[in-house]
Write an enzyme that holds these catalytic residues in place. Structure first.
Site, PDB file in Angstrom:
ATOM      1  N   ASP A   1      -6.315   8.327  10.243  1.00  0.00           N
ATOM      2  CA  ASP A   1      -4.978   7.876  10.603  1.00  0.00           C
ATOM      3  C   ASP A   1      -4.555   8.396  11.963  1.00  0.00           C
ATOM      4  O   ASP A   1      -4.909   9.506  12.374  1.00  0.00           O
ATOM      5  CB  ASP A   1      -3.968   8.326   9.545  1.00  0.00           C
TER       6      ASP A   1
ATOM      7  N   GLU B   1       0.864  -1.169   0.000  1.00  0.00           N
ATOM      8  CA  GLU B   1       0.000   0.000   0.000  1.00  0.00           C
ATOM      9  C   GLU B   1       0.904   1.223   0.000  1.00  0.00           C
ATOM     10  O   GLU B   1       1.784   1.357   0.851  1.00  0.00           O
ATOM     11  CB  GLU B   1      -0.901   0.029   1.237  1.00  0.00           C
TER      12      GLU B   1
END
Length: 268
Positions: free
Chosen positions: A67, A56
């Protein structure tokens, strides 16, 4: 069951190969441009040999709401280095000059893609060598804004499912999904506490009742032992924040990835 038809592509081939080997996979996450564009590319190029089965590649964004602190900081470092969406695609192109087999999924947020233009982005991402997209803030109800453009270029839209995705919602999520399903094993942000093994196993079983796509388990997976466990429960384990922290510390990133891969392979 999902009506998704797997394509003959890098992601499909890789998960088929993992199944034939009788083991789960390792999905690694790094941020394009972190800590510098040059060093980030060096790390990216080294990941497959270190044991990453799928990569990724983060597209830095100024407001990465899903995040945790580690990846937020990585995004800010990358942006501070001048990394852009175009620069991320250039990084992928440079990676593809020496590796045309390892699947790479671009991960990020919809705003930069929207500004770039959906059709242009899908075309540019495919040309750069991407295999799919994870767009954290694009729910299935809004996926049609981009999904036709991605499919026209042979790109998968990898959908996220969570502990709160019940049996009523799962089919709506999975009907848009391709490549693999990303199971977010905890509620909250990346890089926080690990999920309970039994809870993840139950969730993966429930997801598999709705789709034949592989299931990768991420969020809160930070040690070789956790990666081995989650790759055994699902079809792959995703490790992101722990790798990003190694980058921030200037540690042996590829050595750490190697320890994750070794632990996963021992469970086969």
């Amino acid at each position: 069951m999902s009506t998704t038809t797997p394509q003959t592509d890098r992601l499909t081939r890789r998960f088929a190969a993992l199944k034939a080997e009788g083991r789960g996979g390792l999905v690694t996450y790094t941020m394009a441009g972190d800590p510098t564009p040059e060093k980030a590319l060096d790390i990216l190029k080294g990941l497959p040999a270190a044991g990453a089965d799928v990569i990724e590649l983060g597209m830095p964004f100024s407001d990465p709401m899903a995040d945790g602190p580690a990846i937020q900081a990585a995004a800010l470092r990358a942006l501070g280095q001048g990394m852009t969406l175009k620069g991320t695609l250039d990084t992928l192109r440079a990676f593809r000059e020496t590796d045309n087999e390892t699947p790479v999924v671009l991960m990020g947020y919809y705003n930069p893609i929207y500004i770039h233009g959906g059709e242009a982005f899908a075309r540019d991402a495919a040309e750069a060598g991407a295999d799919g997209l994870i767009i954290v803030d694009l729910p299935p109800e809004e996926a049609e804004e981009l999904l036709p453009q991605l499919r026209a270029q042979g790109l998968h839209l990898i959908m996220l499912t969570t502990p709160t995705s019940d049996d009523a919602r799962l089919p709506r999520v999975l009907e848009k999904a391709g490549g693999f399903v990303y199971y977010v094993s905890i509620t909250g942000i990346t890089g926080t506490a690990a999920a309970a093994e039994d809870a993840v196993a139950a969730a993966v079983t429930r997801i598999r009742a709705h789709t034949d796509l592989p299931v990768a388990v991420g969020f809160g997976v930070s040690t070789p032992e956790q990666a081995a466990t989650m790759s055994r429960i699902g079809d792959a384990a995703v490790v992101g924040s722990a790798i990003v922290r190694k980058i921030e510390e200037g540690g042996d990133v590829l050595g750490f990835v190697g320890s994750l891969a070794q632990a996963i392979r021992k469970t086969a």
